[in-house]
Design a protein around this motif. Structure first.
Motif, PDB file in Angstrom:
ATOM      1  N   CYS A  19       0.866  -1.106  -0.102  1.00  0.00           N
ATOM      2  CA  CYS A  19       0.174   0.013   0.061  1.00  0.00           C
ATOM      3  C   CYS A  19       0.837   1.448  -0.051  1.00  0.00           C
ATOM      4  O   CYS A  19       1.893   1.272   0.663  1.00  0.00           O
ATOM      5  CB  CYS A  19      -0.877   0.109   1.204  1.00  0.00           C
ATOM      6  SG  CYS A  19      -1.735   1.618   1.523  1.00  0.00           S
ATOM      7  N   TYR A  21       0.511   4.069   1.411  1.00  0.00           N
ATOM      8  CA  TYR A  21       0.512   4.692   2.859  1.00  0.00           C
ATOM      9  C   TYR A  21       0.971   3.748   3.962  1.00  0.00           C
ATOM     10  O   TYR A  21       1.347   4.057   4.877  1.00  0.00           O
ATOM     11  CB  TYR A  21      -0.938   4.845   3.041  1.00  0.00           C
ATOM     12  CG  TYR A  21      -1.523   6.122   2.027  1.00  0.00           C
ATOM     13  CD1 TYR A  21      -1.290   7.400   2.029  1.00  0.00           C
ATOM     14  CD2 TYR A  21      -2.211   5.724   0.974  1.00  0.00           C
ATOM     15  CE1 TYR A  21      -1.752   8.462   1.106  1.00  0.00           C
ATOM     16  CE2 TYR A  21      -2.820   6.438  -0.092  1.00  0.00           C
ATOM     17  CZ  TYR A  21      -2.494   7.922  -0.036  1.00  0.00           C
ATOM     18  OH  TYR A  21      -2.704   8.753  -0.838  1.00  0.00           O
ATOM     19  N   HIS A  22       0.747   2.288   3.401  1.00  0.00           N
ATOM     20  CA  HIS A  22       1.133   1.393   4.693  1.00  0.00           C
ATOM     21  C   HIS A  22       2.146   0.420   3.926  1.00  0.00           C
ATOM     22  O   HIS A  22       1.526  -0.601   3.253  1.00  0.00           O
ATOM     23  CB  HIS A  22       0.025   0.695   5.339  1.00  0.00           C
ATOM     24  CG  HIS A  22      -0.921   1.651   5.830  1.00  0.00           C
ATOM     25  ND1 HIS A  22      -2.330   2.057   4.980  1.00  0.00           N
ATOM     26  CD2 HIS A  22      -1.178   2.322   7.007  1.00  0.00           C
ATOM     27  CE1 HIS A  22      -2.874   3.017   5.704  1.00  0.00           C
ATOM     28  NE2 HIS A  22      -2.409   3.105   6.936  1.00  0.00           N
ATOM     29  N   CYS A  39      -4.856   0.663   0.510  1.00  0.00           N
ATOM     30  CA  CYS A  39      -5.340  -0.576   1.299  1.00  0.00           C
ATOM     31  C   CYS A  39      -6.745  -0.061   1.670  1.00  0.00           C
ATOM     32  O   CYS A  39      -7.071   1.086   2.045  1.00  0.00           O
ATOM     33  CB  CYS A  39      -4.459  -1.166   2.113  1.00  0.00           C
ATOM     34  SG  CYS A  39      -4.352  -0.104   3.708  1.00  0.00           S
ATOM     35  N   LYS A  41      -7.682   0.555   4.807  1.00  0.00           N
ATOM     36  CA  LYS A  41      -7.135   1.326   5.734  1.00  0.00           C
ATOM     37  C   LYS A  41      -7.561   2.678   5.528  1.00  0.00           C
ATOM     38  O   LYS A  41      -8.308   3.397   6.277  1.00  0.00           O
ATOM     39  CB  LYS A  41      -6.019   1.249   6.329  1.00  0.00           C
ATOM     40  CG  LYS A  41      -5.779  -0.051   7.158  1.00  0.00           C
ATOM     41  CD  LYS A  41      -4.386   0.205   7.847  1.00  0.00           C
ATOM     42  CE  LYS A  41      -3.921  -1.272   8.611  1.00  0.00           C
ATOM     43  NZ  LYS A  41      -2.381  -1.286   8.935  1.00  0.00           N
ATOM     44  N   GLU A  42      -7.221   3.145   4.360  1.00  0.00           N
ATOM     45  CA  GLU A  42      -7.381   4.657   3.728  1.00  0.00           C
ATOM     46  C   GLU A  42      -8.183   4.763   2.383  1.00  0.00           C
ATOM     47  O   GLU A  42      -8.374   5.919   2.258  1.00  0.00           O
ATOM     48  CB  GLU A  42      -5.987   5.252   3.475  1.00  0.00           C
ATOM     49  CG  GLU A  42      -5.178   4.887   2.260  1.00  0.00           C
ATOM     50  CD  GLU A  42      -4.617   3.595   2.161  1.00  0.00           C
ATOM     51  OE1 GLU A  42      -4.424   3.009   3.261  1.00  0.00           O
ATOM     52  OE2 GLU A  42      -4.373   3.066   1.281  1.00  0.00           O
TER      53      GLU A  42
END
Ligand SMILES: [Zn+2]
Ligand SMILES: [Zn+2]
Length: 187
Positions: A19, A21-22, A39, A41-42
């Motif tokens: 991801c 961001y991750h 992903c 999550k965001e």
């Protein structure tokens, strides 16, 4: 090594990539606009599919982010109008009510168009600065016409005198009109 995935160095056999961001989360999701890996999550659910926070605009409304080129164009056009009105104001101070409106609506409206009707603090501050420049120009032209040297205008001791006699700044209410228009338009 068959079908090359978009991120070959990190892609797994299942086509998953980290991801954006991750980095520790593997995902197959892509932003529907910029296609970068995201992903759950965001990822933001939008009517046009999942999007990254940047494209979904959750990090501040998109209208509040104005590209630098638009800002520069808005500044140039707004300043041109403000200076023009400022010069006219210097010659016709008696029309200051209408010129205050012209300064406010004129420069602010061309700025709004140049900035594609975006709003935000940056444009707001810029617009206020530009109408203030127009006001200053009107005072400079006025002092020139009345043959008061500008060097004296800059002397603080003389300032109070000119403030009263020449109205180095226009009557406060007329100075306030374009500033308020600028403030309100880009709020
Ligand atoms: Zn995106
Ligand atoms: Zn993520």
């Amino acid at each position: 090594m068959t079908a090359p995935p978009p991120y070959p160095s990190t892609a797994t056999a299942t086509g998953e990539v980290p991801c954006t961001y991750h980095k520790d989360v593997m995902t197959r999701l892509r932003c529907s606009r910029c296609a970068k890996p995201i992903c759950p999550k965001e990822a933001v659910r939008t009517p046009v599919g999942l999007r990254c926070p940047d494209c979904a605009g959750v990090r501040g409304l998109p209208t509040y982010r104005t590209p630098a080129t638009s800002i520069a164009r808005a500044a140039g056009l707004g300043l041109a109008v403000a200076l023009l009105v400022g010069v006219v104001w210097g010659f016709f101070p008696a029309w200051q009510f209408y010129l205050a409106l012209a300064l406010g609506f004129g420069s602010v409206e061309v700025m709004a168009r140049a900035a594609k009707f975006k709003r935000g603090r940056d444009l707001q501050v810029l617009a206020i600065g530009i109408v203030l420049a127009g006001l200053v120009v009107s005072r400079v032209v006025l002092s020139q016409r009345l043959a008061i040297p500008l060097s004296e205008v800059n002397q603080l001791g003389e300032y109070a005198t000119y403030f009263l006699q020449l109205r180095l700044i226009p009557d406060l209410i007329y100075a306030l009109i374009p500033v308020l228009i600028a403030w309100y338009r880009f709020r």
